[in-house]
Enzyme design. Structure first.
Site, PDB file in Angstrom:
ATOM      1  CB  CYS A 154      -0.943   0.000   1.196  1.00 29.48           C
ATOM      2  SG  CYS A 154      -0.117  -0.077   2.813  1.00 29.48           S
ATOM      3  CB  THR A 155       3.758   2.345   2.052  1.00 27.47           C
ATOM      4  OG1 THR A 155       4.397   1.061   2.089  1.00 27.47           O
ATOM      5  CG2 THR A 155       2.984   2.546   3.344  1.00 27.47           C
TER       6      THR A 155
END
Length: 338
Positions: A154-155
């Site tokens: 996600c990051t």
């Protein structure tokens, strides 16, 4: 219509299912089966009611072997060995591998041996997979012969598109990142044992530094950025939404207005729907259930000495990522059928 199965029905697995039913992609993606070791009653309950994302918008119920959503009957399986799953007889195009523990080629090949045509991993993987994709940046790398693909993290999905834009316009020389990430289920509710001593501590009571491989993830997507970034990560006592503090040194001299203008233009062009931009005075909960990978907070952009730029990025680390899983899966099918 592509036929998919979800292996692992935790936070990301359930978000993927919700994202299918809440998006326009419902007419292109059919969830055929879910493999999860938990009891069907628990799976049903956590589908119907979610502390973070609210109640499911459609009636959900069980029969003896299925979860029923509207007119759809999704087969529920409880098989610990992926090689024994009935993917061939179910004609599965893609398995969304969302257990969090199967993350290398050898383990994922069990799905292929069971009859699935492709696997998309919902987390960073070993380097022996066919491709690691950040949708919006490098999905063009996908090829027909690719069977096992990672959707990164996600990051990584949050930060790489922004770095890509900055680099194309101003040439990024180096950078440092702090990820301010919501608590996760690998932490403790109250103090308890864990191999990572910091994660022995109560998640709701402290800001907790954890290891991150985000810098290496950037290099995998943008190889020319090798050794240019370092990253640290802290977990904070919220249940969803992540902020990323990104500092980069640029080759070209810039000011705040230039940086914000370029980023805003990108969100209206090639990164529309993937990266967003806001000048509103928002806080983390305002980005809950936001389907974009990254939202640039223009109010927090800072420039020092014309070359050092600091940005604040937001993302819903569950919902945004789940939506990118859908986007990447469709690109995989597009490449395979080309």
């Amino acid at each position: 219509m592509i036929r998919v199965a979800i292996n692992g029905y935790g936070r990301i697995g359930r978000s993927i299912l919700r994202a299918v039913y809440e998006s326009a992609k419902r007419d292109r993606i059919q969830i055929v089966a879910i493999n999860e070791l938990a009891k069907p009653e628990a799976m049903l309950h956590l589908t119907q009611y979610d502390t973070t994302h609210g109640r499911f918008h459609t009636q959900v119920k069980l029969d003896e072997q299925h979860m029923i959503i509207g007119d759809d009957a999704i087969k529920l399986l409880h098989e610990p060995n992926p090689a024994n799953l009935p993917w061939q007889e179910m004609d599965i195009d893609i398995v969304f591998e969302a257990t969090g523990v199967i993350n290398d080629r050898q383990a994922c090949e069990a799905h292929i041996e069971a009859g699935a045509r492709q696997v998309l991993i919902s987390h960073p993987s070993s380097s022996d997979v066919d491709a690691t994709i950040v949708y919006g940046v490098n999905q063009d790398l996908l090829k027909a012969e690719h069977t096992i693909v990672s959707n990164a993290s996600c990051t990584t999905n949050c930060i790489v598109p922004v770095i890509d834009v900055l680099d194309r316009h101003f040439q990024v020389k180096s950078g440092a990142i702090t990820t301010i990430h919501s608590a996760m289920n690998d932490q403790q509710v109250i103090d308890a044992y864990h191999d990572d001593l910091r994660r022995t501590r109560a998640a709701g009571q402290s800001i907790i530094p954890v290891d991150t491989k985000l810098a290496r993830g950037i290099e995998r997507i943008l190889p020319h950025m090798k050794d240019k970034f370092e990253a640290i990560s802290v977990r904070v006592p919220t249940i969803n939404v992540t902020a990323i503090d990104l500092s980069v040194t640029l080759d070209k001299r810039v000011d705040i207005e230039q940086v914000n203008r370029v980023l805003k233009q990108a969100t209206e062009g090639s990164f529309s729907g993937v990266v967003g931009y806001t000048n509103e005075p928002l806080v983390s909960c305002d980005f809950n259930h936001d389907p974009r990978s990254s939202i640039v907070d223009g109010t927090q952009t800072r420039v020092s000495d014309g070359h050092l730029v600091k940005l604040l990025l937001w993302c819903d680390n569950e919902w945004g990522f789940a939506n990118r899983m859908l986007d990447t899966s469709l690109e995989m099918i597009k490449a395979r059928r080309a």
